[in-house]
Design an enzyme around this catalytic site. Sequence first.
Site, PDB file in Angstrom:
ATOM      1  CG  ASP A 214      28.126 -37.061  43.998  1.00  0.00           C
ATOM      2  OD1 ASP A 214      27.098 -36.242  44.711  1.00  0.00           O
ATOM      3  OD2 ASP A 214      29.309 -36.766  44.440  1.00  0.00           O
ATOM      4  CB  SER A 215      22.628 -37.716  45.656  1.00  0.00           C
ATOM      5  OG  SER A 215      22.006 -37.018  44.345  1.00  0.00           O
TER       6      SER A 215
ATOM      7  CG  ASP B  27      27.459 -33.621  41.980  1.00  0.00           C
ATOM      8  OD1 ASP B  27      27.930 -32.540  42.074  1.00  0.00           O
ATOM      9  OD2 ASP B  27      26.517 -34.045  42.685  1.00  0.00           O
TER      10      ASP B  27
ATOM     11  CE  LYS C  86      26.389 -30.328  43.442  1.00  0.00           C
ATOM     12  NZ  LYS C  86      27.027 -30.964  44.054  1.00  0.00           N
TER      13      LYS C  86
ATOM     14  CD  GLU D  54      30.757 -32.736  47.743  1.00  0.00           C
ATOM     15  OE1 GLU D  54      31.495 -33.195  48.511  1.00  0.00           O
ATOM     16  OE2 GLU D  54      29.626 -33.310  47.036  1.00  0.00           O
TER      17      GLU D  54
ATOM     18  CD  GLU E 178      24.089 -31.354  51.191  1.00  0.00           C
ATOM     19  OE1 GLU E 178      24.792 -31.491  50.208  1.00  0.00           O
ATOM     20  OE2 GLU E 178      23.529 -32.254  51.536  1.00  0.00           O
TER      21      GLU E 178
HETATM   22  O1  KIV Z   1      24.504 -35.136  44.559  1.00  0.00           O
HETATM   23  C1  KIV Z   1      23.411 -34.162  45.093  1.00  0.00           C
HETATM   24  O2  KIV Z   1      22.443 -34.662  44.949  1.00  0.00           O
HETATM   25  C2  KIV Z   1      23.823 -32.918  45.625  1.00  0.00           C
HETATM   26  C3  KIV Z   1      22.608 -32.213  46.038  1.00  0.00           C
HETATM   27  C4  KIV Z   1      22.499 -32.702  47.459  1.00  0.00           C
HETATM   28  C5  KIV Z   1      22.980 -30.800  46.172  1.00  0.00           C
HETATM   29  O3  KIV Z   1      24.938 -32.618  45.325  1.00  0.00           O
END
Ligand code: KIV
Length: 276
Positions: A56-57, A95, A124, A126, A192
């Site tokens: 989600d970056s 994500d 993934k 959080e 992280e």
């Molecule tokens: O979204 C992302 O790029 C991430 C990385 C920073 C691990 O979760």
Amino acid sequence: MNASVPAAPAERKAVSLLRLRAMLEAGEKIAMLTAYDAGFARAADDAGVDSLLGGDSLGMVVQGGSSTVPVTLEEVAYHVRCVARGRRHAWLIADLPFGSYEESREQSLRSSAVLARAGAQMVKLEGSWAAETVRFLVERGIVVCAHLGLTPQSASALGGYRVQGRDEAAADRLASEARALADAGAAMLVLELVPAALARRVQQENPALVVIGIGAGGDVAGQVLVLHDMLGVTAAPMPRFVRDFGREGGGVREAVRRYVAAVKDGSFPDATLHTY
Ligand code: KIV
């Protein structure tokens, strides 16, 4: 057979969860990068990354926003679908974005199914609170990666982008959250922005958990970086834990090859330059 035809290169096998676990057991470092489209996914895959993360970056590096919070499930699914088309061997993680899994375990399953249909092999999520959600998903056949330390979806609540788990109480808390997530069935954990000593402790206390660090030192199963950061193409100030592999030239594949080689031989992250 025509003698002038060169032998085909040894066939590279697709990376599976079993392979990632075998790499952890054998001490072979895992090299992971984020990816958001088919072309860069293919280039990174060709250059030897073991895993790609549809992160989600994308809210920052693709959309130009200032956080991951506005990113939607449909946006992640779109980018993961693109990555899945470019990927050939790398293990593909997606994500679950903010607001797509916190409400109920049923919501987390529906959202995971959307990402699985887009091509994700693992989702993934959080948060230290998420052990029961992880257990629920794993029982239903979803392969889960947890994410602790600096969790970008709740960065405001954590006081911004700062190193987590610095004092003893915070380190103990994070270590027990990692144990709870591993016990719930998480196969992988992204850590992280935590001190290297804490990441080492988490890996040692959970020997079967594939711990992937970003700003967490080198004593874990592997490393992940945001693709744009490691290519040096982001406008934002570079966090200390990033190395710009793009500046040495040779194009994207060469930069990714240097990254993979540096992760595998342990020269990235550097214990002084990139570690807390
Ligand atoms: O979204 C992302 O790029 C991430 C990385 C920073 C691990 O979760």
